[in-house]
Every structure is written in C-alpha cells, then in structure tokens.
Motif scaffolding. Structure first.
Motif, PDB file in Angstrom:
ATOM      1  N   ALA A  81      -3.167  -2.029  13.945  1.00  0.00           N
ATOM      2  CA  ALA A  81      -1.764  -1.658  13.806  1.00  0.00           C
ATOM      3  C   ALA A  81      -0.942  -2.822  13.255  1.00  0.00           C
ATOM      4  O   ALA A  81      -0.050  -2.627  12.415  1.00  0.00           O
ATOM      5  CB  ALA A  81      -1.214  -1.208  15.159  1.00  0.00           C
ATOM      6  N   ARG A  82      -1.252  -4.018  13.712  1.00  0.00           N
ATOM      7  CA  ARG A  82      -0.520  -5.200  13.230  1.00  0.00           C
ATOM      8  C   ARG A  82      -0.775  -5.415  11.739  1.00  0.00           C
ATOM      9  O   ARG A  82       0.149  -5.731  10.985  1.00  0.00           O
ATOM     10  CB  ARG A  82      -0.940  -6.440  14.017  1.00  0.00           C
ATOM     11  CG  ARG A  82      -0.274  -7.730  13.546  1.00  0.00           C
ATOM     12  CD  ARG A  82       1.214  -7.708  13.825  1.00  0.00           C
ATOM     13  NE  ARG A  82       1.862  -8.872  13.257  1.00  0.00           N
ATOM     14  CZ  ARG A  82       2.348  -8.952  12.024  1.00  0.00           C
ATOM     15  NH1 ARG A  82       2.257  -7.894  11.212  1.00  0.00           N
ATOM     16  NH2 ARG A  82       2.943 -10.042  11.586  1.00  0.00           N
ATOM     17  N   CYS A  83      -2.010  -5.250  11.315  1.00  0.00           N
ATOM     18  CA  CYS A  83      -2.324  -5.421   9.892  1.00  0.00           C
ATOM     19  C   CYS A  83      -1.597  -4.386   9.037  1.00  0.00           C
ATOM     20  O   CYS A  83      -1.112  -4.701   7.951  1.00  0.00           O
ATOM     21  CB  CYS A  83      -3.831  -5.316   9.673  1.00  0.00           C
ATOM     22  SG  CYS A  83      -4.775  -6.708  10.322  1.00  0.00           S
ATOM     23  N   SER A  84      -1.507  -3.155   9.532  1.00  0.00           N
ATOM     24  CA  SER A  84      -0.869  -2.105   8.740  1.00  0.00           C
ATOM     25  C   SER A  84       0.622  -2.368   8.548  1.00  0.00           C
ATOM     26  O   SER A  84       1.230  -1.878   7.597  1.00  0.00           O
ATOM     27  CB  SER A  84      -1.073  -0.733   9.384  1.00  0.00           C
ATOM     28  OG  SER A  84      -0.264  -0.571  10.525  1.00  0.00           O
ATOM     29  N   GLU A  85       1.220  -3.145   9.442  1.00  0.00           N
ATOM     30  CA  GLU A  85       2.640  -3.475   9.322  1.00  0.00           C
ATOM     31  C   GLU A  85       2.921  -4.355   8.110  1.00  0.00           C
ATOM     32  O   GLU A  85       4.071  -4.489   7.689  1.00  0.00           O
ATOM     33  CB  GLU A  85       3.130  -4.180  10.592  1.00  0.00           C
ATOM     34  CG  GLU A  85       3.146  -3.284  11.827  1.00  0.00           C
ATOM     35  CD  GLU A  85       3.489  -4.049  13.089  1.00  0.00           C
ATOM     36  OE1 GLU A  85       3.777  -5.277  12.983  1.00  0.00           O
ATOM     37  OE2 GLU A  85       3.457  -3.459  14.178  1.00  0.00           O
ATOM     38  N   HIS A  86       1.883  -4.968   7.562  1.00  0.00           N
ATOM     39  CA  HIS A  86       2.061  -5.857   6.414  1.00  0.00           C
ATOM     40  C   HIS A  86       2.389  -5.094   5.133  1.00  0.00           C
ATOM     41  O   HIS A  86       2.909  -5.663   4.179  1.00  0.00           O
ATOM     42  CB  HIS A  86       0.786  -6.685   6.215  1.00  0.00           C
ATOM     43  CG  HIS A  86       0.787  -7.509   4.964  1.00  0.00           C
ATOM     44  ND1 HIS A  86       1.529  -8.657   4.827  1.00  0.00           N
ATOM     45  CD2 HIS A  86       0.157  -7.331   3.769  1.00  0.00           C
ATOM     46  CE1 HIS A  86       1.347  -9.162   3.619  1.00  0.00           C
ATOM     47  NE2 HIS A  86       0.520  -8.378   2.966  1.00  0.00           N
ATOM     48  N   ILE A  87       2.093  -3.794   5.110  1.00  0.00           N
ATOM     49  CA  ILE A  87       2.322  -3.011   3.896  1.00  0.00           C
ATOM     50  C   ILE A  87       3.815  -2.961   3.585  1.00  0.00           C
ATOM     51  O   ILE A  87       4.632  -2.638   4.447  1.00  0.00           O
ATOM     52  CB  ILE A  87       1.771  -1.584   4.067  1.00  0.00           C
ATOM     53  CG1 ILE A  87       0.267  -1.637   4.333  1.00  0.00           C
ATOM     54  CG2 ILE A  87       2.061  -0.739   2.836  1.00  0.00           C
ATOM     55  CD1 ILE A  87      -0.329  -0.294   4.698  1.00  0.00           C
ATOM     56  N   ALA A  88       4.154  -3.263   2.358  1.00  0.00           N
ATOM     57  CA  ALA A  88       5.561  -3.261   1.952  1.00  0.00           C
ATOM     58  C   ALA A  88       6.134  -1.848   2.039  1.00  0.00           C
ATOM     59  O   ALA A  88       5.461  -0.878   1.684  1.00  0.00           O
ATOM     60  CB  ALA A  88       5.689  -3.793   0.532  1.00  0.00           C
ATOM     61  N   PRO A  89       7.375  -1.693   2.512  1.00  0.00           N
ATOM     62  CA  PRO A  89       7.980  -0.363   2.635  1.00  0.00           C
ATOM     63  C   PRO A  89       7.945   0.447   1.340  1.00  0.00           C
ATOM     64  O   PRO A  89       7.751   1.659   1.364  1.00  0.00           O
ATOM     65  CB  PRO A  89       9.425  -0.678   3.046  1.00  0.00           C
ATOM     66  CG  PRO A  89       9.334  -1.988   3.749  1.00  0.00           C
ATOM     67  CD  PRO A  89       8.256  -2.758   3.025  1.00  0.00           C
ATOM     68  N   ALA A  90       8.102  -0.229   0.207  1.00  0.00           N
ATOM     69  CA  ALA A  90       8.112   0.491  -1.073  1.00  0.00           C
ATOM     70  C   ALA A  90       6.739   1.072  -1.410  1.00  0.00           C
ATOM     71  O   ALA A  90       6.637   2.088  -2.106  1.00  0.00           O
ATOM     72  CB  ALA A  90       8.575  -0.435  -2.189  1.00  0.00           C
ATOM     73  N   SER A  91       5.687   0.415  -0.937  1.00  0.00           N
ATOM     74  CA  SER A  91       4.318   0.862  -1.243  1.00  0.00           C
ATOM     75  C   SER A  91       3.756   1.817  -0.201  1.00  0.00           C
ATOM     76  O   SER A  91       2.797   2.544  -0.467  1.00  0.00           O
ATOM     77  CB  SER A  91       3.385  -0.355  -1.339  1.00  0.00           C
ATOM     78  OG  SER A  91       3.837  -1.268  -2.310  1.00  0.00           O
ATOM     79  N   ARG A  92       4.342   1.826   0.974  1.00  0.00           N
ATOM     80  CA  ARG A  92       3.741   2.551   2.093  1.00  0.00           C
ATOM     81  C   ARG A  92       3.608   4.054   1.863  1.00  0.00           C
ATOM     82  O   ARG A  92       2.548   4.629   2.142  1.00  0.00           O
ATOM     83  CB  ARG A  92       4.524   2.271   3.367  1.00  0.00           C
ATOM     84  CG  ARG A  92       3.753   2.630   4.627  1.00  0.00           C
ATOM     85  CD  ARG A  92       4.460   2.162   5.877  1.00  0.00           C
ATOM     86  NE  ARG A  92       3.613   2.359   7.038  1.00  0.00           N
ATOM     87  CZ  ARG A  92       2.783   1.455   7.541  1.00  0.00           C
ATOM     88  NH1 ARG A  92       2.699   0.260   6.981  1.00  0.00           N
ATOM     89  NH2 ARG A  92       2.032   1.737   8.595  1.00  0.00           N
ATOM     90  N   PRO A  93       4.643   4.754   1.360  1.00  0.00           N
ATOM     91  CA  PRO A  93       4.481   6.206   1.162  1.00  0.00           C
ATOM     92  C   PRO A  93       3.312   6.568   0.257  1.00  0.00           C
ATOM     93  O   PRO A  93       2.537   7.479   0.570  1.00  0.00           O
ATOM     94  CB  PRO A  93       5.826   6.620   0.543  1.00  0.00           C
ATOM     95  CG  PRO A  93       6.795   5.608   1.029  1.00  0.00           C
ATOM     96  CD  PRO A  93       6.028   4.318   1.057  1.00  0.00           C
ATOM     97  N   ALA A  94       3.166   5.862  -0.856  1.00  0.00           N
ATOM     98  CA  ALA A  94       2.074   6.171  -1.787  1.00  0.00           C
ATOM     99  C   ALA A  94       0.722   5.899  -1.150  1.00  0.00           C
ATOM    100  O   ALA A  94      -0.235   6.675  -1.315  1.00  0.00           O
ATOM    101  CB  ALA A  94       2.240   5.363  -3.070  1.00  0.00           C
ATOM    102  N   LEU A  95       0.613   4.797  -0.408  1.00  0.00           N
ATOM    103  CA  LEU A  95      -0.655   4.464   0.244  1.00  0.00           C
ATOM    104  C   LEU A  95      -0.970   5.471   1.351  1.00  0.00           C
ATOM    105  O   LEU A  95      -2.132   5.848   1.535  1.00  0.00           O
ATOM    106  CB  LEU A  95      -0.596   3.051   0.816  1.00  0.00           C
ATOM    107  CG  LEU A  95      -0.712   1.913  -0.207  1.00  0.00           C
ATOM    108  CD1 LEU A  95      -0.455   0.571   0.452  1.00  0.00           C
ATOM    109  CD2 LEU A  95      -2.093   1.918  -0.858  1.00  0.00           C
TER     110      LEU A  95
END
Length: 206
Positions: A81-95
């Motif tokens: 869960a901590r690692c997944s928080e690193h994803i930038a908000p702009a990239s998160r929906p697409a990922l």
C-alpha cells in the motif's frame, strides 16, 4: 507519532523503497496496484502494457520485493500500500484502468471505483461473495456511501448486524430497496431485543 494517533497504525519503514531510483521505483509502485502477491505471468503482462522492457528480476529489492517461480511479491500488504502511494495523481487513473483489465474480479472492482468507473466497479462487486461478515465489512465499509448500490448496502448492513454494530447498520437502511430494508429492520429489532434481554439478565440482582 501523530500518524499513529490518527490511524492507530505505526508508520511504514519504507527507506528501502525511497532509495530505489526511477524509473524502477515507478514500475514497482504500478505493480503494487495488483496486490501483495502477483502471479508472475500477470506481473509480466501488466509491465509490458506500461512499456517495461526489462526482466522482472530487475524489480527485486531485498526486504521490499521478491520473486519466486510463481509470483512477484511485496514484503507485506502494508508495504504494498505504501509503494502504491508513490504513483502520481495524474497517472493513477490510467494505471488503475490498465491494472483492472488484468486483475482478478475483486481487485479490478476497487481499481475501477478508484479511477472513477464507479458503476462498472460496483457491478463487479455485486457478484463477489466474501467468506464471512468480517471480510465483507473490511471490503465494503471503506467505500463512500454514495458508491454503494442497494445490493452492496444490504450486504454490508447485514454483516454489520452479524457483528453487533447495529447503529452503523441502521444508518445504511435508507440505501436499501424496500424488501431488504424491511428485513434489515426486523433483524435489527430482534437482535437489539435479544441484546437488551441478555443485558438485563446479566445485571439482575440475585
């Protein structure tokens, strides 16, 4: 310490992840969307979708991630869960959308909800059967009330009733369809009556 007071959880020791250089760190974070333990073939397929053209072994960080013959895994669910928080908000929906296309049904549902595809995610969750009331609550209670369909709300309300959380279950009653609402209120009335009778018996003087 402040974070512990707010959540009753100790902060994650993530220094190993912080030391990983880009773009490797971002690929590990993206994999975290798929779960704490990911079938090796699934991890490889997902990484190809996001243009990772190296070996899966290159993402193994001692104490953080590991790779077996069958799966790519994180050291713990908390670390994932901590690692997944690193994803930038702009990239998160697409990922999240890309991961949802490959993930198993339950995780795909939550990924779709997270990226804004609420109706599609809820439709998937309505076909999930959790083993017990506690797991039902753990899965559904964090969802915003506005995203609960009548069927999901009924499942959560009944699980809460089974666990003795009558007040919270009652708060969900307006979200249920008429038949489910009537059944829930009857259950709550019966359970509350049983509880009050047991309480009265326990404090009755000899």
């Amino acid at each position: 310490y402040s974070r512990y007071l707010e959540s009753a959880q100790l902060p994650v020791e993530d220094s190993k992840f912080a030391m990983v250089r880009e773009p490797k760190r971002s690929y590990i974070a993206a994999l975290a969307l798929l779960g704490a333990s990911i079938p090796r073939e699934l991890a490889t397929r997902f990484l190809k979708e996001i243009l990772f053209d190296h070996r899966l072994e290159d993402l193994v960080i001692p104490g953080l991630t590991e790779l077996s013959a069958d799966a790519f895994s994180f050291a713990s669910e908390t670390m994932r869960a901590r690692c997944s928080e690193h994803i930038a908000p702009a990239s998160r929906p697409a990922l999240c959308r890309a991961a949802a296309l490959l993930a198993e049904r339950t995780r795909a549902a939550f990924l779709l909800i997270e990226c804004g595809e609420v109706a599609e995610g809820v439709a998937l969750l309505e076909h999930v059967e959790w083993p017990d009331a506690h797991q039902t609550i753990a899965a559904l209670e964090p969802l915003p009330r506005s995203s609960l369909s009548p069927r999901l709300a009924a499942g959560l309300a009944n699980a809460l009733t089974d666990c003795g959380r009558y007040a919270v279950a009652r708060d969900l009653a307006p979200l249920l369809d008429p038949d489910s609402h009537e059944l829930l209120m009857a259950r709550l009335e019966r359970r509350t009556g049983d509880y009050l009778r047991a309480l009265a018996a326990a404090v009755r003087p000899d």
